[in-house]
Design a protein around this motif. Structure first.
Motif, PDB file in Angstrom:
ATOM      1  N   THR A 133       0.761  -1.188   0.033  1.00  0.00           N
ATOM      2  CA  THR A 133      -0.177  -0.182   0.102  1.00  0.00           C
ATOM      3  C   THR A 133       0.926   1.243   0.048  1.00  0.00           C
ATOM      4  O   THR A 133       0.652   2.257  -0.838  1.00  0.00           O
ATOM      5  CB  THR A 133      -0.815   0.051   1.251  1.00  0.00           C
ATOM      6  OG1 THR A 133      -1.800  -1.227   1.244  1.00  0.00           O
ATOM      7  CG2 THR A 133      -1.738   1.300   1.185  1.00  0.00           C
ATOM      8  N   GLU A 134       1.924   1.240   0.971  1.00  0.00           N
ATOM      9  CA  GLU A 134       2.744   2.632   1.054  1.00  0.00           C
ATOM     10  C   GLU A 134       3.576   2.781  -0.216  1.00  0.00           C
ATOM     11  O   GLU A 134       3.618   3.920  -0.600  1.00  0.00           O
ATOM     12  CB  GLU A 134       3.738   2.477   2.086  1.00  0.00           C
ATOM     13  CG  GLU A 134       3.066   2.352   3.612  1.00  0.00           C
ATOM     14  CD  GLU A 134       4.292   2.333   4.666  1.00  0.00           C
ATOM     15  OE1 GLU A 134       5.092   2.062   4.297  1.00  0.00           O
ATOM     16  OE2 GLU A 134       3.676   2.606   5.772  1.00  0.00           O
ATOM     17  N   HIS A 135       3.866   1.646  -1.099  1.00  0.00           N
ATOM     18  CA  HIS A 135       4.665   2.116  -1.970  1.00  0.00           C
ATOM     19  C   HIS A 135       3.853   1.881  -3.357  1.00  0.00           C
ATOM     20  O   HIS A 135       4.515   1.930  -4.519  1.00  0.00           O
ATOM     21  CB  HIS A 135       5.825   1.114  -2.184  1.00  0.00           C
ATOM     22  CG  HIS A 135       6.747   1.131  -0.880  1.00  0.00           C
ATOM     23  ND1 HIS A 135       7.864   2.247  -1.221  1.00  0.00           N
ATOM     24  CD2 HIS A 135       6.780   0.559   0.362  1.00  0.00           C
ATOM     25  CE1 HIS A 135       8.569   2.093   0.043  1.00  0.00           C
ATOM     26  NE2 HIS A 135       8.029   1.067   0.742  1.00  0.00           N
ATOM     27  N   ASP A 136       2.656   1.597  -3.206  1.00  0.00           N
ATOM     28  CA  ASP A 136       1.622   1.505  -4.443  1.00  0.00           C
ATOM     29  C   ASP A 136       2.066   0.608  -5.550  1.00  0.00           C
ATOM     30  O   ASP A 136       2.384   0.802  -6.520  1.00  0.00           O
ATOM     31  CB  ASP A 136       1.397   2.818  -5.047  1.00  0.00           C
ATOM     32  CG  ASP A 136       0.493   2.833  -6.148  1.00  0.00           C
ATOM     33  OD1 ASP A 136      -0.696   2.065  -6.019  1.00  0.00           O
ATOM     34  OD2 ASP A 136       0.440   3.815  -7.006  1.00  0.00           O
TER      35      ASP A 136
END
Length: 234
Positions: free
Chosen positions: A179-182
């Motif tokens: 999620t954080e790094h997509d």
């Protein structure tokens, strides 16, 4: 309880692959005047776009013929789809996320379009700190994206013997990183395979040929659109 037991067996021990290619040479050619002159060296073939599979024994294909490991099966799917790319099997038996990070620079040599990260199972087996695993995965993704490489992250489950909190935090770490790094993400690469004796080798850990084919199908479903887009933008 049965699922927790199956996951413990599955994560029990986790496999190596590499290939090399030598350049060709030419002999000297005679000139029209009869004097010998060396022919110019042939131009090196253009590097093919690459998909790098960075992982442990599950990627290396422990217990299987090289052409049955999931990266080889994905290579077949790439060819069948008419896409021009080669899959590099960078699986090392027993590797952790720390080990993958250390060899990532080497693994990303060449025209890499997509990096598939299959690491973490051995971190869970050893009960290594989850935040350390999460940081290693994040660094790998940042390094790849910094080079313009698309990333597909494969999630893994931890054995239950370290307690429910560790198991939960381990699973959540993959979700958080993705999620954080997509990046594209498959929550559990062995979904539908783990714990099924008909789909695993005698060790109960590594998928057999049929199990590996299912793993390859799962990965290809997410990889195909990523690779297609990556190739279209070059």
């Amino acid at each position: 309880m049965r699922r927790r037991g199956l996951l413990l067996v599955m994560i029990g021990a986790l496999g190596v692959g590499a290939c090399q290619r030598d350049p060709a040479t030419r002999e000297a050619a005679a000139t029209a005047s009869g004097t010998a002159a060396a022919a110019p060296a042939p131009a090196a073939p253009a590097a093919r776009p690459r998909v790098v599979a960075l992982g442990d024994s599950l990627t290396a294909g422990l217990g299987l013929a090289p052409d049955v490991a999931w990266p080889a099966l994905v290579q077949q799917k790439i060819a069948a789809a008419g896409l021009d790319a080669e899959v590099v099997n960078a699986g090392v038996s027993g590797d952790t996320t720390a080990g993958g990070l250390r060899r990532l620079d080497w693994a990303l040599d060449g025209d890499v379009k997509v990096l598939v990260i299959e690491l973490g199972a051995n971190d869970g087996l050893r009960g290594l700190p989850v935040d350390q695993m999460r940081d290693n995965l994040s660094q790998m993704i940042r390094m790849a994206k910094g080079r313009g490489i698309t990333v597909l992250l494969l999630g893994m489950e931890a054995p239950p013997n370290f307690g429910p909190q560790y198991t939960r935090e381990f699973r959540d770490a993959f979700v958080t990183v993705a999620t954080e790094h997509d990046v594209a993400f498959i929550p559990f690469m062995l979904a539908g395979v783990a714990g099924d004796t008909a789909l695993n080798q005698a060790d109960g850990i590594h998928p057999n040929e049929e199990g590996t084919r299912r793993v390859a199908d799962l990965i290809w479903h997410s990889l195909k659109p990523l690779l297609t887009r990556a190739l279209a933008t070059t």
